[in-house]
Design a protein around this motif. Structure first.
Motif, short mmCIF file in Angstrom:
data_model
loop_
_atom_site.label_atom_id
_atom_site.label_comp_id
_atom_site.label_asym_id
_atom_site.label_seq_id
_atom_site.Cartn_x
_atom_site.Cartn_y
_atom_site.Cartn_z
N GLY A 1 28.55 38.28 21.94
CA GLY A 1 28.26 39.13 20.80
C GLY A 1 28.82 38.56 19.51
N VAL A 2 30.06 38.03 19.60
CA VAL A 2 30.68 37.41 18.42
C VAL A 2 29.87 36.21 17.95
N PHE A 3 29.48 35.35 18.92
CA PHE A 3 28.71 34.15 18.56
C PHE A 3 27.37 34.53 17.94
N ALA A 4 26.75 35.59 18.46
CA ALA A 4 25.46 36.02 17.91
C ALA A 4 25.61 36.47 16.46
N VAL A 5 26.69 37.21 16.19
CA VAL A 5 26.94 37.66 14.82
C VAL A 5 27.19 36.47 13.90
N LEU A 6 28.04 35.51 14.41
CA LEU A 6 28.33 34.34 13.60
C LEU A 6 27.07 33.54 13.33
N ALA A 7 26.22 33.39 14.35
CA ALA A 7 24.99 32.62 14.18
C ALA A 7 24.07 33.26 13.16
N SER A 8 24.04 34.59 13.15
CA SER A 8 23.15 35.29 12.22
C SER A 8 23.64 35.21 10.79
N THR A 9 24.96 34.95 10.62
CA THR A 9 25.50 34.90 9.25
C THR A 9 25.54 33.49 8.70
N VAL A 10 25.32 32.46 9.57
CA VAL A 10 25.30 31.08 9.09
C VAL A 10 23.92 30.77 8.55
N PRO A 11 23.81 30.40 7.29
CA PRO A 11 22.49 30.15 6.73
C PRO A 11 21.82 28.96 7.38
N ALA A 12 20.50 29.07 7.54
CA ALA A 12 19.75 27.96 8.09
C ALA A 12 19.78 26.80 7.11
N SER A 13 19.63 25.60 7.63
CA SER A 13 19.64 24.43 6.76
C SER A 13 18.28 23.76 6.78
N ALA A 14 17.98 23.06 5.70
CA ALA A 14 16.72 22.33 5.63
C ALA A 14 16.75 21.19 6.65
N SER A 15 15.58 20.71 6.99
CA SER A 15 15.49 19.60 7.93
C SER A 15 14.79 18.42 7.28
N VAL A 16 15.21 17.23 7.64
CA VAL A 16 14.62 16.00 7.11
C VAL A 16 14.02 15.22 8.27
N HIS A 17 12.77 14.81 8.13
CA HIS A 17 12.07 14.09 9.18
C HIS A 17 11.59 12.74 8.64
N LYS A 18 11.90 11.67 9.34
CA LYS A 18 11.36 10.37 8.97
C LYS A 18 9.95 10.30 9.53
N ILE A 19 8.96 10.17 8.64
CA ILE A 19 7.57 10.20 9.08
C ILE A 19 6.88 8.85 8.91
N GLY A 20 7.64 7.84 8.52
CA GLY A 20 7.09 6.51 8.37
C GLY A 20 8.15 5.59 7.79
N PRO A 21 7.86 4.30 7.68
CA PRO A 21 8.83 3.37 7.09
C PRO A 21 9.25 3.80 5.69
N ASP A 22 10.52 4.15 5.53
CA ASP A 22 11.13 4.53 4.25
C ASP A 22 10.61 5.85 3.69
N LEU A 23 9.86 6.61 4.48
CA LEU A 23 9.26 7.87 4.01
C LEU A 23 9.82 9.05 4.79
N TYR A 24 10.21 10.10 4.04
CA TYR A 24 10.85 11.26 4.65
C TYR A 24 10.22 12.56 4.16
N ALA A 25 10.13 13.52 5.07
CA ALA A 25 9.70 14.88 4.72
C ALA A 25 10.92 15.79 4.73
N TYR A 26 11.12 16.50 3.65
CA TYR A 26 12.21 17.49 3.53
C TYR A 26 11.56 18.86 3.67
N ILE A 27 11.89 19.54 4.76
CA ILE A 27 11.30 20.85 5.05
C ILE A 27 12.31 21.93 4.68
N SER A 28 11.99 22.67 3.64
CA SER A 28 12.92 23.68 3.13
C SER A 28 13.08 24.82 4.13
N GLU A 29 14.31 25.30 4.26
CA GLU A 29 14.56 26.48 5.10
C GLU A 29 14.28 27.77 4.34
N ASN A 30 14.07 27.66 3.03
CA ASN A 30 13.79 28.79 2.17
C ASN A 30 12.28 28.84 1.92
#
Length: 318
Positions: free
Chosen positions: A28-57
């Motif tokens: 229960g504690v971990f679930a509460v903590l997880a719900s209060t930690v903001p999600a973070s954006a993700s970065v994906h390498k989609i080709g040589p030197d090219l990256y996609a930044y996927i906003s969490e917002n």
């Protein structure tokens, strides 16, 4: 004290019950903590030197960035300076090179609000329509980006194409004309078989429709689908493939055909919205807050047809 030993003696069954109670409490504690930690954006390498930044917002646009030792090109910078800093932090994990070029796919603040943070010295590339919209925006909106950056814009209009070389990689930037807005930009990375669409495409979602042209929007999507693309970076939500891009195109075409047919038969907008049959897209995200629902999209296209007068019957898919 008589009986005290028995009072505190646990049987094997009691011990397991106690352990389970503790584990449940911890979960229960971990679930509460997880719900209060903001999600973070993700970065994906989609080709040589090219990256996609996927906003969490969801209110802030995705970005795409191409890295070289001489400089970095960034497509869209997010909603505001806070989102821009988050993007820049991720870029800096990959490269210390300066951001030399920013492409804003259109004038909505969620795609250009981080310009001043991400690349204060960058050349901002966009359309005439985007430049005009930003410079004419009310002060409270204009301050979300760097208006003075638009003084040095590289601007172009429908049918024009700008080719840049970032390191050894070619970048093709072009405007398909009025579609989602009156001045959209597409960025194609031929070496990486990738494309950044801005809000011309949203993964499994209804779009918000500005003063654009839905029929030309479909033409723009057809052009993208004809390219040898493997990775599609949408304006919002997860990186996609041609499959999702094709489905989004089909949604717009189905909507166009139904609304155009009923509009041509004199059916009212309210009635059209009730008669729409779009079950094939029932899993699409819809956002009433942003006028991004099936009914909103139908109303936007209906308005476009109305402004064309008696000739505005729309085109149907072949």
């Amino acid at each position: 004290m008589p009986g005290s030993a028995n009072r505190f003696r646990f049987t094997g069954s009691d011990r397991w019950k106690s352990v389970l109670c503790v584990l449940r409490g911890l979960c229960g504690v971990f679930a509460v903590l997880a719900s209060t930690v903001p999600a973070s954006a993700s970065v994906h390498k989609i080709g040589p030197d090219l990256y996609a930044y996927i906003s969490e917002n969801d209110s802030s646009a995705n970005s795409t960035f191409l890295v070289s030792e001489q400089g970095i090109l960034v497509v869209d910078t997010g909603l505001n300076t806070q989102e821009g800093r988050k993007l820049l932090d991720e870029i800096r994990k990959i490269s210390p090179a300066p951001v030399r070029w920013i492409v804003n796919t259109h004038y909505h603040p969620d795609h250009r609000g981080g310009n001043s943070v991400v690349g204060p010295e960058a050349v901002v590339i966009s359309t005439y329509e985007t430049r005009a919209a930003v410079l004419n925006a009310p002060p409270d909106k204009a301050t979300q980006s760097a208006p003075n950056g638009y003084v040095v814009n590289q601007v172009f209009s429908k049918g024009e194409r700008l080719t840049l070389y970032v390191g050894n990689h070619e970048v093709q930037i072009y405007s398909p004309g009025p579609a989602h807005t009156m001045g959209d930009v597409v960025v194609y990375f031929p070496d990486q078989h990738a494309i950044a669409t801005g809000d011309l495409f949203l993964t499994n979602s209804c779009p918000a429709m500005d003063q654009g042209d839905m029929e030309n929007w479909i033409v723009a999507l057809d052009h993208m689908l004809a390219l040898p693309v493997e990775h599609v970076v949408p304006g919002h939500f997860e990186v996609a493939t041609k499959n999702e891009l094709q489905r989004f195109r089909n949604y717009l075409a189905d909507l166009r055909d139904q609304v155009a047919r009923m509009h041509g038969n004199g059916v009212s907008l309210d009635r059209i919205q009730k008669l729409l049959v779009l079950r094939a897209y029932k899993d699409f995200r819809q956002f009433p807050k942003y006028e991004a629902t099936f009914k909103d999209n139908a109303a936007a296209y209906y308005s476009q047809l109305e402004h064309r007068g008696p000739q505005g019957k729309g085109r149907t898919a072949k």
